[in-house]
Scaffold this motif. Structure first.
Motif, mmCIF file in Angstrom:
data_model
loop_
_atom_site.group_PDB
_atom_site.id
_atom_site.type_symbol
_atom_site.label_atom_id
_atom_site.label_comp_id
_atom_site.label_asym_id
_atom_site.label_seq_id
_atom_site.Cartn_x
_atom_site.Cartn_y
_atom_site.Cartn_z
ATOM 1 N N LYS A 1 0.822 -1.214 0.000
ATOM 2 C CA LYS A 1 0.000 0.000 0.000
ATOM 3 C C LYS A 1 0.858 1.266 0.000
ATOM 4 N N ILE A 2 1.942 1.250 0.765
ATOM 5 C CA ILE A 2 2.818 2.428 0.790
ATOM 6 C C ILE A 2 3.463 2.627 -0.580
ATOM 7 N N ALA A 3 3.940 1.551 -1.172
ATOM 8 C CA ALA A 3 4.548 1.655 -2.508
ATOM 9 C C ALA A 3 3.518 2.152 -3.519
ATOM 10 N N GLU A 4 2.303 1.659 -3.407
ATOM 11 C CA GLU A 4 1.235 2.068 -4.326
ATOM 12 C C GLU A 4 0.917 3.559 -4.174
ATOM 13 N N ARG A 5 0.787 4.024 -2.950
ATOM 14 C CA ARG A 5 0.403 5.413 -2.712
ATOM 15 C C ARG A 5 1.537 6.389 -2.977
ATOM 16 N N LEU A 6 2.766 6.012 -2.644
ATOM 17 C CA LEU A 6 3.888 6.926 -2.865
ATOM 18 C C LEU A 6 4.269 7.013 -4.337
ATOM 19 N N GLY A 7 3.831 6.080 -5.109
ATOM 20 C CA GLY A 7 4.132 6.100 -6.529
ATOM 21 C C GLY A 7 3.072 6.792 -7.361
ATOM 22 N N THR A 8 2.126 7.485 -6.725
ATOM 23 C CA THR A 8 1.020 8.084 -7.478
ATOM 24 C C THR A 8 1.392 9.375 -8.192
ATOM 25 N N PHE A 9 2.406 10.079 -7.723
ATOM 26 C CA PHE A 9 2.825 11.316 -8.381
ATOM 27 C C PHE A 9 4.020 11.037 -9.270
ATOM 28 N N SER A 10 3.952 11.493 -10.492
ATOM 29 C CA SER A 10 5.113 11.337 -11.370
ATOM 30 C C SER A 10 6.035 12.537 -11.172
ATOM 31 N N ARG A 11 7.226 12.439 -11.683
ATOM 32 C CA ARG A 11 8.202 13.519 -11.516
ATOM 33 C C ARG A 11 7.791 14.796 -12.240
ATOM 34 N N LYS A 12 6.996 14.702 -13.271
ATOM 35 C CA LYS A 12 6.616 15.896 -14.017
ATOM 36 C C LYS A 12 5.566 16.733 -13.289
ATOM 37 N N ASP A 13 4.871 16.091 -12.302
ATOM 38 C CA ASP A 13 3.900 16.852 -11.517
ATOM 39 C C ASP A 13 4.619 17.932 -10.716
ATOM 40 N N GLU A 14 3.943 19.009 -10.535
ATOM 41 C CA GLU A 14 4.544 20.112 -9.793
ATOM 42 C C GLU A 14 4.143 20.011 -8.328
ATOM 43 N N HIS A 15 4.663 18.984 -7.689
ATOM 44 C CA HIS A 15 4.420 18.764 -6.277
ATOM 45 C C HIS A 15 5.767 18.661 -5.570
ATOM 46 N N ILE A 16 5.766 19.050 -4.346
ATOM 47 C CA ILE A 16 6.973 18.920 -3.533
ATOM 48 C C ILE A 16 6.694 17.851 -2.485
#
Length: 143
Positions: free
Chosen positions: A93-108
């Motif tokens: 579940k942690i791997a699934e949730r932490l992998g939801t944002f790709s690098r191109k997203d503008e999130h920190i």
């Protein structure tokens, strides 16, 4: 018989039941004018009750051994299996949730990557230790 051997036998019995059901399915109908199958599906169906009774008895013996056998860490095999399953679930579940944002997203990301890595490493170590204890008990426990 040791628990490990009982687990292997359970898998074989489950496979045999699946094969019997597949045979029944494949031989329950024949085209008009075709010869009847070599194995009578009615006989195979009749033998399924005995196969299921044998499997049920073996599963009860395995479950009883898992409930009563205490590992060196003080847990029963059943408790260790439950803990191992939860560790597997948490990691997935942690791997699934932490992998939801790709690098191109503008999130920190504000989550500490070292903490996540340590968390995952601790869970992996815990899983291995539990698995080792369970496997050891499987070869020492009589059913």
């Amino acid at each position: 018989m040791f628990l490990a051997q009982a687990l292997t036998l359970r898998k074989k019995m489950e496979h045999d039941i699946e094969s019997a059901i597949r045979l029944i399915s494949n031989t329950s109908y024949v085209a008009v004018g075709e010869p009847k199958p070599k194995r009578n599906p009615n006989e195979v169906l009749g033998s399924l009750n005995g196969m299921m009774d044998d499997l049920s008895a073996l599963v009860c013996r395995i479950d009883e051994a898992n409930s009563k056998t205490v590992l060196s860490n003080g847990m029963t095999i059943r408790q260790a299996m439950a803990k191992r399953k939860v560790v597997t679930y948490m990691n997935a579940k942690i791997a699934e949730r932490l992998g939801t944002f790709s690098r191109k997203d503008e999130h920190i990301r504000i989550l500490d990557a070292d903490m996540v890595s340590q968390f995952n490493n601790n869970n992996a170590r815990m899983w291995r230790e539990l698995d080792d204890l369970i496997q050891e008990a499987n070869w020492k426990t009589e059913v």
